[in-house]
Design a protein around this motif. Structure first.
Motif, PDB file in Angstrom:
ATOM      1  N   GLU A 139     -63.454 -35.650 -16.544  1.00  0.00           N
ATOM      2  CA  GLU A 139     -64.082 -34.341 -16.365  1.00  0.00           C
ATOM      3  C   GLU A 139     -63.327 -33.462 -15.373  1.00  0.00           C
ATOM      4  N   LEU A 140     -62.252 -33.988 -14.795  1.00  0.00           N
ATOM      5  CA  LEU A 140     -61.495 -33.261 -13.779  1.00  0.00           C
ATOM      6  C   LEU A 140     -60.159 -32.786 -14.333  1.00  0.00           C
ATOM      7  N   SER A 141     -59.615 -31.759 -13.706  1.00  0.00           N
ATOM      8  CA  SER A 141     -58.269 -31.297 -14.047  1.00  0.00           C
ATOM      9  C   SER A 141     -57.236 -32.275 -13.487  1.00  0.00           C
ATOM     10  N   GLY A 142     -55.975 -32.107 -13.898  1.00  0.00           N
ATOM     11  CA  GLY A 142     -54.915 -32.968 -13.381  1.00  0.00           C
ATOM     12  C   GLY A 142     -54.776 -32.862 -11.875  1.00  0.00           C
ATOM     13  N   GLY A 143     -54.850 -31.640 -11.350  1.00  0.00           N
ATOM     14  CA  GLY A 143     -54.756 -31.460  -9.905  1.00  0.00           C
ATOM     15  C   GLY A 143     -55.900 -32.127  -9.172  1.00  0.00           C
ATOM     16  N   GLU A 144     -57.101 -32.038  -9.734  1.00  0.00           N
ATOM     17  CA  GLU A 144     -58.258 -32.686  -9.110  1.00  0.00           C
ATOM     18  C   GLU A 144     -58.126 -34.205  -9.167  1.00  0.00           C
ATOM     19  N   GLN A 145     -57.613 -34.733 -10.266  1.00  0.00           N
ATOM     20  CA  GLN A 145     -57.419 -36.182 -10.359  1.00  0.00           C
ATOM     21  C   GLN A 145     -56.413 -36.665  -9.310  1.00  0.00           C
ATOM     22  N   THR A 167     -46.371 -34.458  -7.021  1.00  0.00           N
ATOM     23  CA  THR A 167     -46.641 -33.193  -7.713  1.00  0.00           C
ATOM     24  C   THR A 167     -45.910 -33.106  -9.048  1.00  0.00           C
ATOM     25  N   GLY A 168     -45.330 -34.212  -9.485  1.00  0.00           N
ATOM     26  CA  GLY A 168     -44.477 -34.188 -10.673  1.00  0.00           C
ATOM     27  C   GLY A 168     -45.171 -33.732 -11.939  1.00  0.00           C
ATOM     28  N   ASN A 169     -46.482 -33.984 -12.055  1.00  0.00           N
ATOM     29  CA  ASN A 169     -47.225 -33.609 -13.261  1.00  0.00           C
ATOM     30  C   ASN A 169     -48.098 -32.371 -13.059  1.00  0.00           C
ATOM     31  N   LEU A 170     -47.886 -31.654 -11.951  1.00  0.00           N
ATOM     32  CA  LEU A 170     -48.790 -30.563 -11.604  1.00  0.00           C
ATOM     33  C   LEU A 170     -48.102 -29.204 -11.697  1.00  0.00           C
ATOM     34  N   ASP A 171     -48.919 -28.171 -11.934  1.00  0.00           N
ATOM     35  CA  ASP A 171     -48.387 -26.814 -11.895  1.00  0.00           C
ATOM     36  C   ASP A 171     -48.213 -26.380 -10.440  1.00  0.00           C
ATOM     37  N   THR A 172     -47.628 -25.203 -10.256  1.00  0.00           N
ATOM     38  CA  THR A 172     -47.289 -24.740  -8.906  1.00  0.00           C
ATOM     39  C   THR A 172     -48.524 -24.617  -8.019  1.00  0.00           C
ATOM     40  N   ARG A 173     -49.609 -24.072  -8.559  1.00  0.00           N
ATOM     41  CA  ARG A 173     -50.825 -23.879  -7.764  1.00  0.00           C
ATOM     42  C   ARG A 173     -51.356 -25.208  -7.241  1.00  0.00           C
ATOM     43  N   ASN A 174     -51.442 -26.203  -8.111  1.00  0.00           N
ATOM     44  CA  ASN A 174     -51.959 -27.498  -7.680  1.00  0.00           C
ATOM     45  C   ASN A 174     -50.979 -28.230  -6.772  1.00  0.00           C
ATOM     46  N   ALA A 175     -49.686 -28.021  -6.980  1.00  0.00           N
ATOM     47  CA  ALA A 175     -48.694 -28.622  -6.086  1.00  0.00           C
ATOM     48  C   ALA A 175     -48.866 -28.088  -4.667  1.00  0.00           C
ATOM     49  N   VAL A 176     -49.145 -26.797  -4.539  1.00  0.00           N
ATOM     50  CA  VAL A 176     -49.372 -26.198  -3.221  1.00  0.00           C
ATOM     51  C   VAL A 176     -50.602 -26.815  -2.558  1.00  0.00           C
ATOM     52  N   ILE A 177     -51.659 -27.035  -3.335  1.00  0.00           N
ATOM     53  CA  ILE A 177     -52.880 -27.647  -2.798  1.00  0.00           C
ATOM     54  C   ILE A 177     -52.594 -29.054  -2.286  1.00  0.00           C
ATOM     55  N   ILE A 178     -51.846 -29.834  -3.068  1.00  0.00           N
ATOM     56  CA  ILE A 178     -51.524 -31.212  -2.673  1.00  0.00           C
ATOM     57  C   ILE A 178     -50.700 -31.219  -1.390  1.00  0.00           C
TER      58      ILE A 178
END
Length: 240
Positions: A139-145, A167-178
């Protein structure tokens, strides 16, 4: 004394030397990046530091643990009590809820159910996902997982966090969050972080960066604070 000391470490797979006399030091509380092309030995080195694999020759110490001298039971204890791992893939168990996934390292340590749940919720709070505690990973996005995977890695409060292409599987926005989460763990909790990445833009989050190629550390650089200096360093790393 350095927190991590790697001295003349070799790692063979059959006759192939994946690491060739690697030397590396990481200070306690440091955020250290390791960069290099695919097949250069980045993940192999991280696996040795994490006690997931053994050195073939050389000296490897993390804090008081001389990993090249430990037996299997001692390595298990080191991994369980001292190290958190974050990988490119999330490795969450689909049938379990988010909070149950985060609790898994605590079960291995024998933590009781009530304390385990409190610690897991606290870890989810740190990555901004306490409100998703009862969801399933699907139920979560890739970044949330990936943030759940980080919560699982830090729930037992490790002194060392090892991240392999987080961050290899994440878009730029989620990479910044991580990366923001990693910086907070490092600055606020003093967690030592060693991160492997092929994305040179991420080095701006680190204190130092080591370049590895063909199983050898070519050079370790201090990461400048000024943006202009970071840009020049990225250009230099790209040209190596």
């Amino acid at each position: 004394m350095e927190f991590i000391e790697v001295r003349d470490v070799w790692k063979y797979y059959g006759d192939y030397p994946a690491l060739r006399g690697v030397n590396l030091t990481v200070g306690e509380g440091e955020f250290h990046c390791i960069v290099g092309p695919s097949g250069s030995g980045k993940t192999t080195l991280l696996s040795l530091i994490g006690g997931l694999d053994r050195v073939s020759n050389g000296y490897l110490r993390v804090s008081r643990y001389e990993l090249h001298r430990l037996n299997e039971a001692e390595l298990d204890r080191y991994r369980n009590e001292y190290v958190g791992f974050v990988f490119q893939l999330y490795y969450l168990i689909p049938r379990m809820s988010v909070v149950e996934n985060v609790e898994l390292p605590l079960i291995a340590r024998g933590v009781g159910p009530r304390e385990r749940r409190e610690m897991a919720l606290e870890a989810l709070e740190m990555v901004g996902l306490r409100d998703k505690a009862n969801r399933r990973p699907s139920e979560l996005s890739g970044g949330e997982q990936q943030r759940v995977a980080i919560a699982r890695a830090i729930v037992a409060r490790p002194r060392l966090l090892l991240a392999d292409e987080p961050t290899g599987n994440l878009d730029t926005r989620n990479a910044v969050i991580i990366m923001d989460i990693f910086r907070r763990l490092n600055r606020e909790l003093g967690v030592t972080i060693v991160m492997v990445t092929h994305n040179l833009e991420l080095i701006r989050n680190c204190h130092r960066v080591s370049r590895i190629s063909d199983g050898k550390i070519l050079r370790t650089y201090e990461v400048p604070q000024a943006e202009e200096g970071i840009g020049k360093l990225i250009q230099e790393l790209m040209s190596v």
